[in-house]
Design an enzyme around this catalytic site. Structure first.
Site, PDB file in Angstrom:
ATOM      1  N   LYS A 154      32.621 -21.500  21.595  1.00  0.00           N
ATOM      2  CA  LYS A 154      31.676 -21.638  22.709  1.00  0.00           C
ATOM      3  C   LYS A 154      30.691 -22.724  22.297  1.00  0.00           C
ATOM      4  O   LYS A 154      29.731 -22.482  21.569  1.00  0.00           O
ATOM      5  CB  LYS A 154      30.952 -20.304  22.935  1.00  0.00           C
ATOM      6  CG  LYS A 154      30.470 -20.072  24.352  1.00  0.00           C
ATOM      7  CD  LYS A 154      29.519 -21.112  24.902  1.00  0.00           C
ATOM      8  CE  LYS A 154      28.104 -20.943  24.418  1.00  0.00           C
ATOM      9  NZ  LYS A 154      27.235 -22.078  24.823  1.00  0.00           N
ATOM     10  N   GLU A 160      23.642 -19.667  10.572  1.00  0.00           N
ATOM     11  CA  GLU A 160      22.968 -20.890  10.096  1.00  0.00           C
ATOM     12  C   GLU A 160      21.868 -21.191  11.100  1.00  0.00           C
ATOM     13  O   GLU A 160      22.162 -21.594  12.231  1.00  0.00           O
ATOM     14  CB  GLU A 160      23.960 -22.052  10.024  1.00  0.00           C
ATOM     15  CG  GLU A 160      25.174 -21.810   9.131  1.00  0.00           C
ATOM     16  CD  GLU A 160      24.849 -21.786   7.656  1.00  0.00           C
ATOM     17  OE1 GLU A 160      23.674 -21.974   7.283  1.00  0.00           O
ATOM     18  OE2 GLU A 160      25.776 -21.548   6.864  1.00  0.00           O
ATOM     19  N   CYS A 201      18.770 -29.700  11.340  1.00  0.00           N
ATOM     20  CA  CYS A 201      18.272 -28.422  10.807  1.00  0.00           C
ATOM     21  C   CYS A 201      17.659 -28.593   9.430  1.00  0.00           C
ATOM     22  O   CYS A 201      16.715 -27.901   9.081  1.00  0.00           O
ATOM     23  CB  CYS A 201      19.396 -27.399  10.767  1.00  0.00           C
ATOM     24  SG  CYS A 201      20.817 -27.945   9.830  1.00  0.00           S
ATOM     25  N   GLU A 210       9.345 -25.020  13.937  1.00  0.00           N
ATOM     26  CA  GLU A 210      10.393 -26.044  13.961  1.00  0.00           C
ATOM     27  C   GLU A 210      10.266 -26.860  15.245  1.00  0.00           C
ATOM     28  O   GLU A 210      10.330 -26.306  16.337  1.00  0.00           O
ATOM     29  CB  GLU A 210      11.774 -25.385  13.894  1.00  0.00           C
ATOM     30  CG  GLU A 210      12.883 -26.410  13.758  1.00  0.00           C
ATOM     31  CD  GLU A 210      14.275 -25.793  13.798  1.00  0.00           C
ATOM     32  OE1 GLU A 210      14.516 -24.894  14.624  1.00  0.00           O
ATOM     33  OE2 GLU A 210      15.133 -26.227  13.010  1.00  0.00           O
TER      34      GLU A 210
END
Ligand code: NAD
Length: 501
Positions: A184, A259, A293, A391
């Site tokens: 997906k 992750e 990331c 973030e």
């Protein structure tokens, strides 16, 4: 401004791929896909719902229980994986063009992604051929060995930053180990994922082994996570999404690899090679548009070199070439989607109240449309600032001074995240001691993020759960069944036997 580049033969309709066929959603529903330079709809994609996931999982389940893929010899699977890698390499230019068009990543950086994706398949092809498992002997009485088996249908859920490469990261080990999969991909960037189907078919992957369902996370992603016939979910994305998936996967006790997000520190000591540190910390946060990331988005600098570092860093940041992602001169392109652009732009405004603006600060001159943000540098940022803690996932960096190693460590670890850390020093003892005390899954010493595929990849704290990479990926996608064989006489207590006279 240059004319907006549109790749040749751009699909206008992106479909699912289930059991070897391209199909629309059962409901016929679609969603719009925008490109980040014009922010107009260039395609519609099938919006998968539970019933589409059910079909994809059923196809994958059939291919797992009755098909050849899990039963093939590693060498046979490896040949197909190498053909997949060849096909990715052969399409490198096309793939990079599509990726750049859909994500806004600079074309020179998108090219690297395609090669890395191919490398992932070659790496796991090699690994499964070389793979052997433990056998343990108890002299004269027992042998035990590990029978490693694929687990079943793996659900793979991926984000929009470097989409094709991150998909390869999961697809390669999941398929290499004999599982079947339902992918997906992220709804912002479904374009490059649509190339997998033909690549796999041409390479000889049996139908049903790879299935792809497009759609929104809360619909298609959610149905995949909750499906009882999907024992594994490998997820890369935001920490909040990871927590939702964790809760939803609990009902069926799934294997999870997570992750998640990051807010990684780059720590520059006074004895560092300053030129190298500046090159690396610029690249570390502004490459991939800062949508990375492992970005070193909090730079911590020793007070003795702080002003010099800030001045040189800001001067370079102001020089970074922002513009059309397809232009090979571009260093920072367009952010993936107007929603994400709005989020990053909000943080830039917050930053103006939390730090000293040294470079950037909003839309660059000469780019009135498209999701462009100038590389933005804030100095003197305190650890309680939102731009220090949260973030941002864009071209925005904070710089904070420190007085000694203890303060640097406290600042570095002062975040809920723990994905990566970067340390710049020429002192051997400090380098190792400091690195080992960082609360981060991965540390790079005197370097930005350059990764050997054999090493563990993953975060601690809110940055993830479990590590992938090399044999750890093989472990995640396989069961290790222990088989015990008795060689001598079995010494069993004789329950129910007549008592000895
Ligand atoms: P996201 O969490 O919004 O989406 C990731 C994927 O999850 C998408 O495919 C989305 O459709 C799906 N999803 C959303 N809600 C879901 C739900 N309820 N159930 C199932 N699936 C759902 O993340 P994003 O914005 O696409 O990506 C950016 C994030 O990814 C950043 O936080 C970044 O740090 C992280 N990231 C982490 C790594 C890593 O290796 N640690 C690598 C790349 C990106």
């Amino acid at each position: 401004m240059a004319e907006h580049y549109i790749p040749d033969d751009l699909p206008t309709r992106i479909r699912h791929y289930i059991d070897g066929e391209f199909v629309d959603s059962v409901s016929g529903r679609t969603f719009d896909v925008l490109d980040p330079v014009s922010n107009t709809t260039y395609a519609t994609a099938a919006a998968g719902q539970k019933e589409d996931i059910d079909l994809a999982v059923a196809a994958a389940r059939k291919a797992f229980t009755a098909g050849p893929w899990p039963r093939m010899k590693p060498r046979e699977r490896a040949r197909i994986l190498n053909r997949i890698a060849d096909a990715i390499e052969a399409q490198e230019t096309r793939l990079a063009q599509l990726e750049t068009f859909d994500t806004g990543l600079p074309i020179t950086q998108a090219k690297g992604q395609a090669l890395r994706a191919a490398e992932n398949f070659r790496f796991f092809a090699d690994l499964i051929v070389a793979q052997f498992d433990d056998a343990m002997k108890v002299p004269g009485s027992q042998i035990n060995y590990v029978n490693r088996k694929p687990i079943g249908v793996a659900g793979l859920i991926t984000p929009w930053n470097t989409p094709f490469m991150l998909e390869s990261w999961k697809l390669a080990p999941a398929l290499a180990t004999g599982n079947t999969v339902v992918l997906k991909p992220a709804e912002f960037t479904p374009l490059s994922a649509s190339l997998w189907a033909q690549i796999f078919k041409d390479a000889g992957l049996p139908d049903g082994v790879f299935n792809l369902v497009n759609g929104l996370g809360e619909e298609a992603g959610d149905a995949l996570v909750k499906h009882p016939d999907v024992p594994l979910i490998s997820f890369t994305g935001e920490t909040t999404t990871g927590k939702t998936i964790f809760r939803n996967a609990a009902e069926n006790l799934k294997g999870l690899s997570m992750e998640l997000g990051g807010k990684s520190p780059a720590v520059i000591f006074a004895d560092a090679d300053l030129d190298a540190a500046i090159d690396s910390t610029l690249f570390g946060v502004f490459s991939l548009n800062g949508e990375r990331c492992t970005a070193g988005s909090r730079i911590l600098v020793h007070q003795d070199i702080y002003e010099e570092f800030c001045n040189e860093y800001a001067a370079r940041a102001k020089n970074i070439v922002v513009g059309d992602p397809h232009d090979p001169k571009t260093e920072v392109g367009a952010l993936v989607h107007p929603e994400h652009y709005a989020k990053v732009a909000r943080y830039v405004e917050i930053g103006k109240t939390e730090g000293r603006l040294l470079a950037g600060g909003g839309r660059p001159e000469g780019l009135p449309t498209g999701n462009y943000i100038a590389p933005t540098v804030f100095a003197d940022v305190m650890p309680d600032a939102r731009i220090f803690q949260e973030e941002i996932f864009g071209p925005v960096v904070t710089i904070t001074p420190f007085a000694d190693d203890a303060e640097a460590l406290a600042l570095a670890n002062n975040t809920r995240y723990g994905l990566a850390g970067y340390v710049w020093t020429n002192d051997l003892n400090r380098a190792h001691n400091f690195s080992q005390n960082l609360e981060a899954g991965m540390v790079w010493l005197n370097s930005h993020n350059v990764r050997d595929l054999r090493t563990p990849f993953g975060g601690v704290k809110s940055s993830g759960l479990g590590h992938e990479g090399g044999y750890r990926s093989i472990d995640f996608y396989t069961d290790q069944q222990a088989v015990h064989i008795t060689l001598g006489t079995v010494h069993t207590p004789k329950f129910g036997a007549p008592a000895a006279q």
